[in-house]
Design an enzyme around this catalytic site. Structure first.
Site, PDB file in Angstrom:
ATOM      1  N   TYR A  57      47.099  47.690  54.649  1.00  0.00           N
ATOM      2  CA  TYR A  57      45.821  46.986  54.556  1.00  0.00           C
ATOM      3  C   TYR A  57      45.294  46.704  55.955  1.00  0.00           C
ATOM      4  CZ  TYR A  57      47.460  46.137  49.766  1.00  0.00           C
ATOM      5  OH  TYR A  57      47.949  46.282  48.490  1.00  0.00           O
ATOM      6  N   PRO A 204      43.914  42.556  38.145  1.00  0.00           N
ATOM      7  CA  PRO A 204      43.821  42.134  36.745  1.00  0.00           C
ATOM      8  C   PRO A 204      42.389  41.835  36.325  1.00  0.00           C
ATOM      9  CG  PRO A 204      44.597  40.324  38.095  1.00  0.00           C
ATOM     10  CD  PRO A 204      44.573  41.523  38.988  1.00  0.00           C
ATOM     11  N   ARG A 207      39.024  44.819  39.641  1.00  0.00           N
ATOM     12  CA  ARG A 207      38.397  44.876  40.974  1.00  0.00           C
ATOM     13  C   ARG A 207      37.039  44.170  40.978  1.00  0.00           C
ATOM     14  NH1 ARG A 207      41.568  48.327  43.962  1.00  0.00           N
ATOM     15  NH2 ARG A 207      42.823  49.809  42.768  1.00  0.00           N
ATOM     16  N   GLY A 208      36.984  43.050  40.273  1.00  0.00           N
ATOM     17  CA  GLY A 208      35.772  42.235  40.239  1.00  0.00           C
ATOM     18  C   GLY A 208      34.872  42.500  39.049  1.00  0.00           C
ATOM     19  N   PHE A 210      35.402  42.320  35.786  1.00  0.00           N
ATOM     20  CA  PHE A 210      35.474  41.349  34.705  1.00  0.00           C
ATOM     21  C   PHE A 210      35.016  39.953  35.136  1.00  0.00           C
ATOM     22  CE2 PHE A 210      38.696  44.494  33.208  1.00  0.00           C
ATOM     23  CZ  PHE A 210      37.947  44.944  32.123  1.00  0.00           C
ATOM     24  N   SER A 211      34.857  39.747  36.426  1.00  0.00           N
ATOM     25  CA  SER A 211      34.315  38.483  36.909  1.00  0.00           C
ATOM     26  C   SER A 211      32.793  38.515  36.970  1.00  0.00           C
ATOM     27  CB  SER A 211      34.867  38.167  38.306  1.00  0.00           C
ATOM     28  OG  SER A 211      36.261  37.982  38.265  1.00  0.00           O
ATOM     29  N   GLY A 213      30.754  41.585  36.078  1.00  0.00           N
ATOM     30  CA  GLY A 213      30.110  42.477  35.147  1.00  0.00           C
ATOM     31  C   GLY A 213      29.551  43.710  35.844  1.00  0.00           C
TER      32      GLY A 213
END
Length: 342
Positions: A57, A204, A207-208, A210-211, A213
């Protein structure tokens, strides 16, 4: 934040961890160092003590960041990092599992993290040129020397997990598991459970997705890794938006956000599962923490399983160049054919 036993080898971690990759790379420009140090320390103070990073990273800069953030609180942290991946000058990725590179990677991580030991060291992907037995043998030596405490694998096949576990007990397997990534349920998760191996789930929250849309794609930086991911392409996003709409309906009935519902679904898979959602904002960290205490009924889990079943999401997890390293098996060439170049 509750604590759980990760695997059967003795490692205890917070029920939910913190993925730190996005603070330094992959999701746009690196975030301000001072703010990220404050975020990490706030997470630890509020009970999220399982921190996930990698030498890849940045590369290297995320480990340096964590080294600074852990000053004075190292004894409160369960630190996980990874070895075996190298970013080449041409932008391609090289996966290496030869002993010399494993040792070189680990010792570099110890310096950057400014620590005497790593709680959990993962082999980041399978090197198809090096027997997994050789790689784990090298990591076992690092355990015996006190440089690492536990060994993990990332996105390894069931066969590789079994072969590795026969050399030295594997404490955790890190994999992607979410409402739009469920293929691990068929073989990988059962293998881990059979062998007493903990499951650490990255991304989970999709990668954003589901937070936020479908609108998550509207403001991605030019160097945001998600721009090349198939699921985030316009050709697939209209289809995937239907999954988010269904999740939104269920979460409203539960009185939580779609992201919290998606994260709760992972938590409710079992006490051997530890999700490590990443964030760069304290308010999002705290929302994610709330998700760890959401209990879902059998009916709610069944409804989420139905809406996220086969065909619910469209698009592969990675482009082909990266996908080839996922669930790969190591081969068993003569050791004389290995050409380590640390």
């Amino acid at each position: 934040m509750e604590r759980i036993k990760l695997g059967s080898q003795g490692l205890e971690v917070s029920k939910q961890g913190l993925g730190c990759m996005g603070m330094s790379s992959s999701y746009g420009p690196p975030k301000p160092e001072e703010a990220m140090i404050h975020l990490i320390r706030h997470a630890v103070q509020t009970g999220v003590t399982f921190l996930d990073t990698s030498d890849f990273y940045g590369p290297f800069t995320n480990e340096i960041l964590l080294g600074k953030a852990m000053k004075g609180i190292r004894d409160k942290v369960q630190l996980a990092t990874k070895c075996g991946g190298r970013l080449c000058d041409d932008g391609s990725v090289e996966v290496r599992g030869d002993p010399e590179f494993v040792r070189w990677s680990c010792e570099g991580s110890l310096k950057r993290l400014d620590t005497d030991y790593i709680d959990l060291l993962y082999q980041c992907r399978m090197d198809t040129k090096v027997p997994i037995e050789v790689t784990i043998g090298a990591m076992k030596e690092l355990v015996e020397e006190g440089k690492i405490k536990y060994i993990g694998l990332c996105e390894a096949s069931a066969s590789s997990i079994r072969r590795a576990h026969a050399v030295h007990p594997i404490t955790a397997v890190q994999l992607e598991w979410s409402l739009w990534c469920r293929e691990v349920e068929e073989e990988i998760v059962p293998t881990c459970r059979e062998l007493g191996i903990g499951i650490v789930t990255f991304s989970p929250l999709g990668r954003g997705f589901f937070s936020v849309g479908p609108s998550v794609v509207n403001n991605l930086a030019d160097n945001d890794f998600r721009k090349v991911l198939p699921k985030f392409q316009a050709t697939n996003m209209d289809h995937n938006a239907l999954l988010f709409a269904r999740l939104e309906e269920i979460s409203k009935r539960k009185g939580c956000s779609p992201g919290q519902m998606a994260l709760a679904w992972v938590h409710n898979q079992g006490t051997d599962v530890c999700p490590i959602p990443g964030t760069t904002k304290i308010e999002n960290l705290e929302k994610n923490m709330e998700a760890s205490s959401i209990k879902l009924t059998a009916e709610e889990m069944n409804e989420l399983n139905i809406i996220s079943g086969e065909g619910a999401a469209k698009g592969d997890r990675y482009p082909e160049a990266i996908l080839k390293f996922t669930w790969a098996n190591s081969e068993t060439p003569p050791l004389s054919s290995l050409t380590p170049q640390p």
